[in-house]
Design a protein around this motif. Sequence first.
Motif, PDB file in Angstrom:
ATOM      1  N   SER A  66       0.831  -1.219   0.000  1.00 19.11           N
ATOM      2  CA  SER A  66       0.000   0.000   0.000  1.00 19.11           C
ATOM      3  C   SER A  66       0.861   1.262   0.000  1.00 19.11           C
ATOM      4  CB  SER A  66      -0.900   0.016   1.239  1.00 19.11           C
ATOM      5  OG  SER A  66      -1.706  -1.135   1.281  1.00 19.11           O
ATOM      6  N   GLY A  69       3.659   0.373  -3.369  1.00 17.99           N
ATOM      7  CA  GLY A  69       3.257  -0.317  -4.605  1.00 17.99           C
ATOM      8  C   GLY A  69       4.251  -1.410  -4.945  1.00 17.99           C
ATOM      9  N   GLU A  76       4.493  -4.885 -14.385  1.00 14.99           N
ATOM     10  CA  GLU A  76       3.225  -4.176 -14.149  1.00 14.99           C
ATOM     11  C   GLU A  76       1.995  -5.057 -14.392  1.00 14.99           C
ATOM     12  OE1 GLU A  76       5.100   0.142 -15.588  1.00 14.99           O
ATOM     13  OE2 GLU A  76       3.444  -0.809 -16.702  1.00 14.99           O
ATOM     14  N   THR A 119      -6.187  -6.221 -12.996  1.00 21.41           N
ATOM     15  CA  THR A 119      -4.896  -5.546 -13.133  1.00 21.41           C
ATOM     16  C   THR A 119      -4.006  -5.817 -11.920  1.00 21.41           C
ATOM     17  OG1 THR A 119      -5.736  -3.664 -11.904  1.00 21.41           O
ATOM     18  CG2 THR A 119      -6.071  -3.659 -14.321  1.00 21.41           C
ATOM     19  N   GLU A 121      -3.022  -3.587  -9.938  1.00 22.58           N
ATOM     20  CA  GLU A 121      -3.609  -2.807  -8.831  1.00 22.58           C
ATOM     21  C   GLU A 121      -4.745  -3.591  -8.168  1.00 22.58           C
ATOM     22  OE1 GLU A 121      -2.955  -1.672 -11.835  1.00 22.58           O
ATOM     23  OE2 GLU A 121      -1.207  -0.457 -11.266  1.00 22.58           O
ATOM     24  N   GLY A 125      -5.047  -4.724  -4.329  1.00 15.72           N
ATOM     25  CA  GLY A 125      -6.230  -4.360  -3.548  1.00 15.72           C
ATOM     26  C   GLY A 125      -6.881  -5.554  -2.885  1.00 15.72           C
TER      27      GLY A 125
END
Length: 363
Positions: A66, A69, A76, A119, A121, A125
Amino acid sequence: MSLQAILYTPTPPALQILDQLKLPHESVYVPICTCEDAYDAIKRMVVRGAPAIAIVAALALAVELSSGGLPSEVGESAGDARAYVHRRLDYLVQSRPTAVNLADAAGKLKAVVSAEAGTAEAVVGRYVEAAEKMLVDDVMDNENIGRFGAEWILENAKVGEGEEKGMVAVLTHCNTGSLATAGYGTALGIIRSLNSRSNLTHIYCTETRPYNQGSRLTAFELVHDKIPATLITDSMASSLMSLKSIAAVIVGADRVAANGDTANKIGTYQLAIVAKYHGVKFVVAAPTTSIDMKTASGKDIVIEHRPGKEVTNVETVATAARGINVYNPSFDVTPKGLIDAIVTEKGVAVKDAGGDFGLSRFF
Ligand SMILES: CSC[C@H]1O[C@H](OP(=O)(O)O)[C@H](O)[C@@H]1O
């Protein structure tokens, strides 16, 4: 205010742990910012307790992800993110081998990120959400263990008569309270439940050499909560059970094997033998995160051996003859035949006529 071994905030992402090497003299929180911080804190037992070490490890990676990253060298894509999370969890699991909670949490978190098809991200999450849920779930689990355990003891152990009608005195080993979990505790959770129902006359806690979880941590919690308690040395337990009316010995667990054999702090096995001899109920308090259905029996559980200095020294003072060899297994295994009940957040397991605890029903 209840004692907390773990302090976590999601925004800004921050994790702090109570430095248990300094208790009971000082209450100092130390920041955990990376997986390396968590690994070191777990290895040195700055934080300890089967559930607590799993939660600290999980949240350390959550804070790391968090805050910064994914490291630039990771890539990525979602696949890159999943692989990175797996690698960090594999690293953290190596910090202490006996308690299954750490490996259990890692396996569950790996499954969560593996199920995320979006993704990078999104992978991060989902990981953070699952890690944060472990902190919340553990406290609820412990409150259920407390309730189920208190009910079972009052229904099945020798309760008091006369002025102490319906009340019990119990013995516990090591530390299984708010300092070993996300809060309330497992075996100590049962004791807190007995006390809150006014069914506890007294709790005896063992010193629990060599790390002294009992004298330094459990005694600290019991005094803090104003629960009537007496500290004994480990060697006094059999005499106590021969002279006092102890209804039950209540202990935690680091790993319960599929057949019910239980690895717990060194000294637990001898308490089980003495309890059996004196007709005292022997109760293991274990969230299902401490039950390992992949390990068939206690003989398959890896027992951590720790540095000899934990035995030869009290803090920085050497108390043993220089040059003596030291044997320092941190855990032992209590065979299922000596265990009367295994109390989980989903209910209490007792042996059937064939001696089987039937633990698979909890999964
Ligand atoms: C609910 S804590 C379970 C378990 O963990 C402790 O071990 P350690 O202090 O070495 O982490 C102890 O065996 C407790 O019973």
